[in-house]
Every structure is written in C-alpha cells, then in structure tokens.
Design a protein around this motif. Structure first.
Motif, mmCIF file in Angstrom:
data_model
loop_
_atom_site.group_PDB
_atom_site.id
_atom_site.type_symbol
_atom_site.label_atom_id
_atom_site.label_comp_id
_atom_site.label_asym_id
_atom_site.label_seq_id
_atom_site.Cartn_x
_atom_site.Cartn_y
_atom_site.Cartn_z
ATOM 1 N N LYS A 6 0.821 -1.218 0.000
ATOM 2 C CA LYS A 6 0.000 0.000 0.000
ATOM 3 C C LYS A 6 0.856 1.269 0.000
ATOM 4 N N ARG A 7 2.149 1.116 0.272
ATOM 5 C CA ARG A 7 3.067 2.259 0.281
ATOM 6 C C ARG A 7 3.618 2.568 -1.113
ATOM 7 N N TRP A 8 3.644 1.550 -2.016
ATOM 8 C CA TRP A 8 4.319 1.755 -3.297
ATOM 9 C C TRP A 8 3.551 1.247 -4.521
ATOM 10 N N PHE A 9 2.398 0.609 -4.315
ATOM 11 C CA PHE A 9 1.652 0.028 -5.428
ATOM 12 C C PHE A 9 0.224 0.537 -5.390
ATOM 13 N N LYS A 10 -0.262 1.040 -6.517
ATOM 14 C CA LYS A 10 -1.596 1.652 -6.551
ATOM 15 C C LYS A 10 -2.732 0.655 -6.378
ATOM 16 N N TYR A 11 -2.462 -0.622 -6.607
ATOM 17 C CA TYR A 11 -3.505 -1.649 -6.483
ATOM 18 C C TYR A 11 -3.025 -2.787 -5.580
ATOM 19 N N PRO A 12 -2.825 -2.518 -4.283
ATOM 20 C CA PRO A 12 -2.360 -3.578 -3.376
ATOM 21 C C PRO A 12 -3.321 -4.764 -3.304
ATOM 22 N N GLN A 13 -4.602 -4.512 -3.595
ATOM 23 C CA GLN A 13 -5.581 -5.605 -3.584
ATOM 24 C C GLN A 13 -5.249 -6.663 -4.637
ATOM 25 N N ALA A 14 -4.572 -6.259 -5.712
ATOM 26 C CA ALA A 14 -4.167 -7.221 -6.744
ATOM 27 C C ALA A 14 -3.106 -8.169 -6.212
ATOM 28 N N LEU A 15 -2.222 -7.655 -5.365
ATOM 29 C CA LEU A 15 -1.193 -8.508 -4.769
ATOM 30 C C LEU A 15 -1.818 -9.474 -3.767
ATOM 31 N N LEU A 16 -2.814 -9.000 -3.024
ATOM 32 C CA LEU A 16 -3.526 -9.903 -2.115
ATOM 33 C C LEU A 16 -4.222 -11.006 -2.902
ATOM 34 N N ALA A 17 -4.788 -10.648 -4.052
ATOM 35 C CA ALA A 17 -5.447 -11.640 -4.904
ATOM 36 C C ALA A 17 -4.464 -12.727 -5.326
ATOM 37 N N LEU A 18 -3.228 -12.326 -5.623
ATOM 38 C CA LEU A 18 -2.203 -13.304 -5.981
ATOM 39 C C LEU A 18 -1.922 -14.238 -4.805
ATOM 40 N N CYS A 19 -1.868 -13.683 -3.601
ATOM 41 C CA CYS A 19 -1.692 -14.515 -2.393
ATOM 42 C C CYS A 19 -2.826 -15.524 -2.279
ATOM 43 N N TRP A 20 -4.045 -15.060 -2.480
ATOM 44 C CA TRP A 20 -5.226 -15.928 -2.355
ATOM 45 C C TRP A 20 -5.208 -17.047 -3.405
ATOM 46 N N GLY A 21 -4.582 -16.772 -4.540
ATOM 47 C CA GLY A 21 -4.521 -17.785 -5.592
ATOM 48 C C GLY A 21 -3.830 -19.058 -5.155
ATOM 49 N N PHE A 22 -2.898 -18.940 -4.212
ATOM 50 C CA PHE A 22 -2.204 -20.135 -3.729
ATOM 51 C C PHE A 22 -3.120 -21.034 -2.905
ATOM 52 N N SER A 23 -4.220 -20.483 -2.406
ATOM 53 C CA SER A 23 -5.176 -21.307 -1.664
ATOM 54 C C SER A 23 -5.915 -22.264 -2.587
ATOM 55 N N VAL A 24 -5.793 -22.050 -3.892
ATOM 56 C CA VAL A 24 -6.342 -22.965 -4.898
ATOM 57 C C VAL A 24 -5.269 -23.933 -5.383
ATOM 58 N N LEU A 25 -4.084 -23.399 -5.649
ATOM 59 C CA LEU A 25 -3.019 -24.211 -6.236
ATOM 60 C C LEU A 25 -2.508 -25.302 -5.285
#
Length: 297
Positions: free
Chosen positions: A140-159
């Motif tokens: 949230k300090r350097w990326f305009k869409y931090p929610q997109a990075l969280l989405a990537l984290c959540w993707g591992f809950s599928v993989l």
C-alpha cells in the motif's frame, strides 16, 4: 492475578492472529474448498481436508502478523485499526515475531504431512507463496492496487490444495478457472473492504484500489463478481458437475451482485463493509455447497 494476566495475554494473541474474526479465515478456506471439490479425485479424503484447513488457518495467522508488523506505526493512525494489539502496545514486537515464526513453522509442518507424492510440489508452492504474503502488507506504500497482490496470495489457496490432491497442476480448465475466479473475487471483496479506510489511507498517502479506481470502484467490484461467477460456472461445467450445482450457482451469482448494489458510496460505514464481507463468506460457501452436493449425488 497471574491467571487474569495470562487470559488477557491469550486474548491479545487471538486478536493478533484474527482468530476472533472467523470470517477472515473462512474467506481464505472457501477457495481451497472450491479447488478440492473441482479436482478429478473429488470428493477429497477427510484427512486431506483437515490438513488443508489447518494449514490455511496457520498461513492466514502468519499473514495477519506480518501485516501488523509492517503497519505497526500506521495502524495507530487509522480509526479501524488503532486498537489492534501491536498498534496499541498490548503485545510486544518481539512476541509478534515469535508468533510469526511459530505460525510459519506449523504451516511448514502441515505441508510435510501431505501425501508423499505431492509433498515436494506443495512445498515449492508454499515457499513461492511466502514472497507475496510477506510483501503484500508493504504494497500500500508503493503500489496503486495492493488488492491485486492480495489476490495473488489468495490464488495459492487454490493451487496448493489441488497439488496436494492430484500431485500435479495439470488440471486444465477446472483448475485455471478456479484460480482466476479466486483472484477476481479477492480483488473485489478486498476493494470493498478498503472502502472503510479510504479517507485515512488518503490522508496518510497510502494506496488502495478504491483510491486508484475512484468513482469506478463499485462497478469494478460488480464486474469482478460477475467474472468470478462465470469462471466458477465454466470450471464446474468442465469438471462435469451434476445439475444440482446450477440452481445454487445462480442464487449465489445473483446474491453477489445484490450485495455490491447495496453498497452506498455516499454513506460508507464500518458496519456496512463488515456486513458485505460476511455475506461474501456466505455466498462463497454457497458456491462450495453446490460443488459438494454435485459430487456426493
């Protein structure tokens, strides 16, 4: 007196791990359930389900601690988070680091308990997931869409659950659809979640998808939920789910759109956002129920 001290300390630990808020844990485990019940091997074995649930709880705990360690100086300036254990000084930083190491160690132990044929792949995926999980709180300090990075984290809950069940990631469209659906859903509900902190984030010079999207935030979430429904439906179709899934899928899909329609951007409140978040848990669980019923019939 000592008994009271230990009870207070335990309560603070539970709050640090967010175990007092089960919705946040369930919303991570739901996509894991989608994954397990879309695999060719579904329905999954009970032991595997138990391991995935336990691993998800410990991993989520690690993510929450990492988040609060990153934001220890910021949380005290935000209305919603100022009373968190680290921000309020109820828990020492050294204690939080100890709990973080413990949570990560227990997560690793769960991976090592997975079936031998899938253990190496799951360990590789778990190791890869640590990078976005530990970096996300700073985004949230350097990326305009931090929610997109969280989405990537959540993707591992599928993989990881898929790999644990199938010993590979060669799942075709059911896996790809579930993975993408999970990430679009996560971006959507976390964008809504960020609405509660919009003013504080703006004043502190932090980024969020809400601030970046501006007046398009609500329609973007609606599109994310629509894509989630379509992808889950496509994945279920490719996985040969039975007819019982589709009425449930339709109800959950309509429910998601209804929930974003109820969000009033001119009168955002913490209670409104919490209700939306909780209802997403219920709707995600409804999709999962449909998948389960389609496999047990």
């Amino acid at each position: 007196m000592k008994s009271l001290h230990y009870k207070t300390e335990l309560k603070n630990w539970i709050h640090l791990l967010r175990w007092n808020k089960p919705s946040g844990r369930l919303i991570l485990l739901i996509p894991a359930g989608w994954s397990l019940w879309l695999t060719p091997s579904a329905p999954p074995q009970k032991l595997l389900i138990a391991l995935i649930i336990t691993g998800g709880i410990f991993t989520s705990a690690a993510g929450c601690i990492a988040n609060d360690l990153w934001d220890i100086n910021l949380d005290s300036k935000v209305k919603r988070t100022k009373n968190r254990p680290l921000a309020s000084g109820k828990i020492k930083t050294s204690t939080a680091w100890g709990l973080l190491v413990t949570a990560l160690t227990l997560s690793l132990l769960i991976v090592l308990l997975l079936p031998g044929s899938s253990r190496v792949l799951c360990l590789q995926l778990a190791s890869a997931s640590l990078i976005p999980i530990l970096i996300y709180p700073s985004s949230k300090r350097w990326f305009k869409y931090p929610q997109a990075l969280l989405a990537l984290c959540w993707g591992f809950s599928v993989l990881i659950p898929w790999a644990a069940s199938e010993s590979s990631l060669s799942g075709g469209w059911p896996l790809i659809s579930c993975w993408l659906a999970t990430m679009t859903w996560t971006f959507g509900f976390d964008t809504v979640y960020a609405m509660a902190d919009k003013n504080d984030d703006k004043n502190l010079g932090l980024h969020s998808s809400v601030l970046s999207l501006g007046g398009n935030a609500k329609i973007t979430v609606s599109i994310c939920y629509f894509i989630t429904s379509v992808l889950l439906g496509f994945g279920a179709f490719k996985a040969d789910t039975s007819l019982v899934f589709w009425p449930i899928w339709l109800i959950a899909s309509i429910g998601m759109q209804r929930e974003i329609h109820l969000i009033n951007l001119n009168a955002i409140s913490t209670s409104m956002i919490s209700r939306h978040f909780s209802n997403q848990v219920l709707l995600g669980s409804l999709f999962l129920l449909g998948l389960i019923l389609s496999k047990v019939n």
